[in-house]
Design a protein around this motif. Sequence first.
Motif, PDB file in Angstrom:
ATOM      1  N   ASP A 139       0.857  -1.183   0.000  1.00 46.85           N
ATOM      2  CA  ASP A 139       0.000   0.000   0.000  1.00 46.85           C
ATOM      3  C   ASP A 139       0.897   1.239   0.000  1.00 46.85           C
ATOM      4  O   ASP A 139       1.876   1.304   0.753  1.00 46.85           O
ATOM      5  CB  ASP A 139      -0.884  -0.010   1.252  1.00 46.85           C
ATOM      6  N   LYS A 150      -0.797  -0.126  -9.479  1.00 48.44           N
ATOM      7  CA  LYS A 150      -1.695  -1.260  -9.297  1.00 48.44           C
ATOM      8  C   LYS A 150      -1.096  -2.523  -9.928  1.00 48.44           C
ATOM      9  O   LYS A 150      -0.178  -2.461 -10.732  1.00 48.44           O
ATOM     10  CB  LYS A 150      -3.053  -0.947  -9.930  1.00 48.44           C
ATOM     11  N   ASP A 153      -0.669  -2.512 -13.603  1.00 49.31           N
ATOM     12  CA  ASP A 153       0.491  -1.820 -14.177  1.00 49.31           C
ATOM     13  C   ASP A 153       1.701  -2.758 -14.266  1.00 49.31           C
ATOM     14  O   ASP A 153       2.467  -2.711 -15.230  1.00 49.31           O
ATOM     15  CB  ASP A 153       0.847  -0.595 -13.333  1.00 49.31           C
ATOM     16  N   ASP A 205      -6.942  -9.062  -7.501  1.00 49.73           N
ATOM     17  CA  ASP A 205      -7.578  -7.795  -7.188  1.00 49.73           C
ATOM     18  C   ASP A 205      -6.618  -6.697  -7.613  1.00 49.73           C
ATOM     19  O   ASP A 205      -5.615  -6.971  -8.280  1.00 49.73           O
ATOM     20  CB  ASP A 205      -7.947  -7.694  -5.697  1.00 49.73           C
ATOM     21  N   ASP A 206      -6.887  -5.449  -7.241  1.00 47.50           N
ATOM     22  CA  ASP A 206      -6.058  -4.331  -7.685  1.00 47.50           C
ATOM     23  C   ASP A 206      -4.626  -4.405  -7.200  1.00 47.50           C
ATOM     24  O   ASP A 206      -3.737  -3.749  -7.768  1.00 47.50           O
ATOM     25  CB  ASP A 206      -6.663  -3.000  -7.208  1.00 47.50           C
ATOM     26  N   ARG A 207      -4.365  -5.203  -6.180  1.00 43.98           N
ATOM     27  CA  ARG A 207      -3.015  -5.252  -5.614  1.00 43.98           C
ATOM     28  C   ARG A 207      -2.357  -6.622  -5.703  1.00 43.98           C
ATOM     29  O   ARG A 207      -1.214  -6.770  -5.245  1.00 43.98           O
ATOM     30  CB  ARG A 207      -3.064  -4.803  -4.148  1.00 43.98           C
TER      31      ARG A 207
END
Length: 586
Positions: A139, A150, A153, A205-207
Amino acid sequence: MRPRLAVAATSAALVLASTALTACSENTGDTGDSDNGGGKQFTSSIATDPKDSQGPAAEVAGAKSGGTLKVIQEEDFEHLDPQRTYTFFGMSIQQMFLRTLTVFKEDGNGKVLLVGDLAEDAGKDVNKDCKTWEYRLKDGVKFEDGTPIKAADVAYGIARSFEESIDGGPTYIQEWLADNSTYNSTYKGPYTSGTDTVPGLTLKDDRTLVFSFAKPHCDLPFALSLPTSVPVPKAKDTKTEYDRAVVSSGPYKVKEYVKDTRFVLERNPNWDPKTDPLRHNYPDSIEVEIGPNDQAATERALAGQGADSAAVAWDEVPQALVNQVLGDTSLGERVLRKTAPSVWYLSINNERIKDVKVRQAIAYAIDKQGLLATQGGDASGKVTHTLLADTTIGQTNYPNPYDGGPTGNPEKAKELLAGQKPKLVFMSRNSAFGQQTAPIVEQSLEKAGFDVTVQYVDQPAHNPAARTRGNPYDIYLSNWAADWPSAVSTVPVLWDGRKLGPKGNSNVSYFNADDVNAEIDRVSNLPAGEAGPEWAKLDQTIMEKYVPVVPIYQDNTFLVTGAKVGGLLISDQFGTPVFYNSYVKP
């Protein structure tokens, strides 16, 4: 790995202390050379405690903020585009403005630890079989414009590494995901295929990224430390022009890049040191001056006038200055010498030189000591005759039947040629290194009866030319250092002929033998503790049966800095300078 100019007196033999290069692996060894900072026990391992991947990095004793750190380098970058970068110089500088999923953290005293960089840790082997790996981003990691980085990317950067219209970078991850050495035979990258969905790579997920492989790949945490995993924002991808507009994810961002002249980094205000276990941003800026040769750069760093007092001469100490540098005890810590895992070869284009007896004659003829002497002699390296550096797990110093000795054996070469006078086109770099080494290669071969034509090619074009299949050259000097201590990052990369494509080949000898390919497959599936000796046997088989290249010397890093350079490290892992602890002394 990536070409470099570097130099070595003795090297360390790594001994595997566990049965596999997995999350509990550790390699230990002794450099054994007090003149090179040796005699130290060192370890290379993968962090199992997530705390090791957290930032901020420990402060460097005595470090101050401010000033401009200068790096002097003769030739420009081959690439700054991370997915196309595979040279030491490019990767070392990129480490200051780009981040990867994992990274090697070193303390300068022999401890090398692979940790999470953008990722929270070095990776989760989901099913404990090395086939499914999960990486979760920290984070707070951001691009230079403040946009959060993210998982998409990172995935897009990996997608770019498949793109068949660009070339230059490492290919481990692409081959493993595709389960195919010709990795872009089905997925050809985002520009050509029209999608950035990579086979085997999904976003939880996004991470969170999930890598799924058909076969075990326990070395994935190591491979993700390479610039393949650098995140790229899709909206800012300028494709083949991305070299000129790289988006930062590290402590610095690109301020200016004037081709063949200078490259300047300035602090990135959106880098959060709390997310970074490795880097500092002590200098206000980092400036690379491009152009001066090794002698000019070394002389300027030694003199240390003005801005050069905070300069690093990236190119190695040239032969003409070796005695002066070694004899000046007042230089102290300004002289940096350390063993490197890099081997120089005379690569033979096997698709052009098909007669093994001609290749054997080339191997007999080469004056290895003469080539090493142009780069500083015994202070700068040691002659070798094996494919693998002696920092590689399991490497053995077997007798090579076609080794002509340190200065070559032209008479043995003539016996093999039996009156023939083969014509050879030698591609040499149009640089100080190339001007120094080309005459030695030419003279060695002509003494043995070859007819040699030297063609000089500008340094930035040299490696792409060698990597292009069907190039018009018979021989060229190349070098390689393993991306990690296992031979899996050397032998399959350089001598598996199934991987050959139109461009971007690491196998610049264009060697392809079915029996060697089959053995590569067999050994690649062994645990590293068992594989080491088997890779060494294959090294010997390749040289005794085929002679695709001529191993010349293993080198060392040997350079000097100005008096105001502090905190510069020579990486134990790669044998090159790294700048993340560097600062400018008041």
